[in-house]
Design a protein around this motif. Structure first.
Motif, PDB file in Angstrom:
ATOM      1  N   ALA A  11       0.848  -1.190   0.000  1.00  3.83           N
ATOM      2  CA  ALA A  11       0.000   0.000   0.000  1.00  3.83           C
ATOM      3  C   ALA A  11       0.878   1.232   0.000  1.00  3.83           C
ATOM      4  O   ALA A  11       1.884   1.295   0.716  1.00  3.83           O
ATOM      5  CB  ALA A  11      -0.920   0.001   1.211  1.00  3.83           C
ATOM      6  N   THR A  12       0.497   2.181  -0.818  1.00  2.07           N
ATOM      7  CA  THR A  12       1.159   3.483  -0.804  1.00  2.07           C
ATOM      8  C   THR A  12       0.439   4.328   0.237  1.00  2.07           C
ATOM      9  O   THR A  12      -0.768   4.590   0.110  1.00  2.07           O
ATOM     10  CB  THR A  12       1.101   4.137  -2.183  1.00  2.07           C
ATOM     11  N   LYS A  53       5.289  11.895   4.461  1.00  3.98           N
ATOM     12  CA  LYS A  53       5.988  11.358   3.297  1.00  3.98           C
ATOM     13  C   LYS A  53       5.234  10.158   2.740  1.00  3.98           C
ATOM     14  O   LYS A  53       4.685   9.352   3.485  1.00  3.98           O
ATOM     15  CB  LYS A  53       7.402  10.924   3.668  1.00  3.98           C
ATOM     16  N   THR A  54       5.233  10.061   1.417  1.00  4.50           N
ATOM     17  CA  THR A  54       4.589   8.920   0.763  1.00  4.50           C
ATOM     18  C   THR A  54       5.511   7.718   0.851  1.00  4.50           C
ATOM     19  O   THR A  54       6.654   7.754   0.379  1.00  4.50           O
ATOM     20  CB  THR A  54       4.282   9.239  -0.704  1.00  4.50           C
ATOM     21  N   ASN A 107      -7.077   6.845   2.561  1.00  3.71           N
ATOM     22  CA  ASN A 107      -6.275   7.260   1.407  1.00  3.71           C
ATOM     23  C   ASN A 107      -5.216   6.228   1.016  1.00  3.71           C
ATOM     24  O   ASN A 107      -4.287   6.554   0.244  1.00  3.71           O
ATOM     25  CB  ASN A 107      -5.605   8.614   1.649  1.00  3.71           C
ATOM     26  N   ASP A 108      -5.305   5.001   1.527  1.00  3.14           N
ATOM     27  CA  ASP A 108      -4.395   3.941   1.094  1.00  3.14           C
ATOM     28  C   ASP A 108      -4.634   3.610  -0.384  1.00  3.14           C
ATOM     29  O   ASP A 108      -5.785   3.622  -0.863  1.00  3.14           O
ATOM     30  CB  ASP A 108      -4.598   2.673   1.916  1.00  3.14           C
ATOM     31  N   VAL A 109      -3.529   3.313  -1.080  1.00  7.71           N
ATOM     32  CA  VAL A 109      -3.609   2.793  -2.443  1.00  7.71           C
ATOM     33  C   VAL A 109      -3.045   1.374  -2.396  1.00  7.71           C
ATOM     34  O   VAL A 109      -1.834   1.177  -2.293  1.00  7.71           O
ATOM     35  CB  VAL A 109      -2.829   3.664  -3.444  1.00  7.71           C
TER      36      VAL A 109
END
Length: 346
Positions: free
Chosen positions: A314-315, A321-322, A336-338
């Motif tokens: 997951a990003t 910070k990403t 907001n997890d990708v």
């Protein structure tokens, strides 16, 4: 030439015929028609005399007719007149008034009257002193005889006792007074966030529930979170209290919150996450509290034939910070997890 005088025999026969005719006439009136028929006679009086009540010759006597009486038409369906209500017995006007005024107000004893409230004041047998009176912005009420009366900050019982004392001082001998709050406008709550009509909402009574407030605000929007935050303001030196309520449980009647004057209700925007990679329906989904990675994959339609439940990442934004972090199936998804689902090798 003089005619020959009638003989005595002729005179006797004439008298005999007259006597016979009278006898027959009497018999015809005395005997019924059926009896005369059996005797071979008719109801007619012989020698030109006739019974005035007998029918004409050759006509059958008609059956006696029953007297005709006027009848009222039946009432139309649905228009039947209801019996008028009977007045109650055993109570005089004064007794009924004393019963109504002697009861305690229906508002909670602790409720304090405030500006913009509308009061319902009843004085028995005094129409001029009975009615609805609004509390002005300065907390005063214009009342007959007493002019300006302060009502704000008092309970209904306190104001009731005050009016009794003032009216007894020089206007009424034994006033019977009742004070109630007709409309509650001095207290309100504030609702913000994902609702159709955010803003200040007057309380509909001495108390109001969270569900009632949401209905008055037009209900949450489609972007609303399933978690609603209620913040009670501090009272009597106590710290503010924050309550979190699940909206689904609220709508199903499993939970609710009794609001207080000055409460703040926040309906936040629903958090979301994105699922990408080897799933059947990649896209953005609403984040429910406690959603796991495995549940997120199920929301996205599950893995494809070539999708793998290993090596999931997951990003995520960490400390501004990403960062790409590894995930397990039982890990909790964050806002907001990708999430990326990798392709299996075999």
């Amino acid at each position: 030439m003089l005619g020959r005088p009638p003989s005595c025999a002729s005179q006797g026969q004439g008298e005999l015929r007259r006597d016979l005719a009278e006898a027959l006439a009497e018999a015809g009136r005395a005997l019924p028609a059926g009896r005369l028929a059996r005797l071979g006679a008719t109801p007619e009086v012989h020698h030109g005399l006739r019974d005035p009540q007998a029918p004409a010759t050759g006509q059958k006597p008609s059956a006696p007719q029953a007297p005709v009486t006027a009848q009222k038409p039946p009432p139309a369906p649905g228009n039947a007149r209801k019996p008028a209500p009977q007045p109650a017995t055993g109570q005089s006007r004064g007794a009924a008034g004393q019963t109504a005024a002697g009861t305690q107000p229906t508002v909670p004893p602790s409720y304090r009257i405030g500006p913009q409230d509308t009061l319902l004041i009843t004085v028995v047998d005094e129409a001029e002193l009975t009615g609805k009176f609004s509390v002005d912005a300065d907390g005063m009420v214009s009342y007959p005889y007493l002019n300006r009366v302060r009502a704000a900050g008092m309970t209904a019982t306190e104001l009731q006792n005050y009016l009794v004392t003032q009216l007894k001082a020089g206007y009424l001998r034994n006033p019977q007074v009742r004070v109630d709050v007709d409309t509650f406008r001095s207290q309100s709550v504030m609702i913000v966030g994902e609702v159709r009509q955010a803003g200040r909402i007057p309380m509909t009574g001495p108390t109001m529930t969270l569900l009632e407030a949401l209905v008055l605000a037009g209900s949450p929007t489609a972007k609303a979170s399933n978690e609603i935050i209620v913040r009670h303001r501090g009272v009597d030196g106590k710290d503010p209290e924050e309550i979190r309520v699940n909206r689904r449980d609220l709508e199903l009647g499993k939970s609710d919150v009794v609001l207080r004057d000055g409460d703040l209700i926040n309906v936040p925007t629903a958090a979301s996450f994105f699922v990408d990679g080897m799933v059947r329906n990649p896209g953005t989904y609403t984040l429910e509290p406690g959603t796991t990675v495995q549940q997120a994959i199920a929301l996205a339609g599950g893995l494809t034939d070539r999708g793998s439940n290993r090596g999931i990442t997951a990003t995520r934004l960490v400390n501004g910070k990403t960062t790409e972090v590894p995930l397990r199936l039982d890990d909790k998804v964050q806002a907001n997890d990708v999430i990326r689902i990798r392709q299996r090798f075999f």
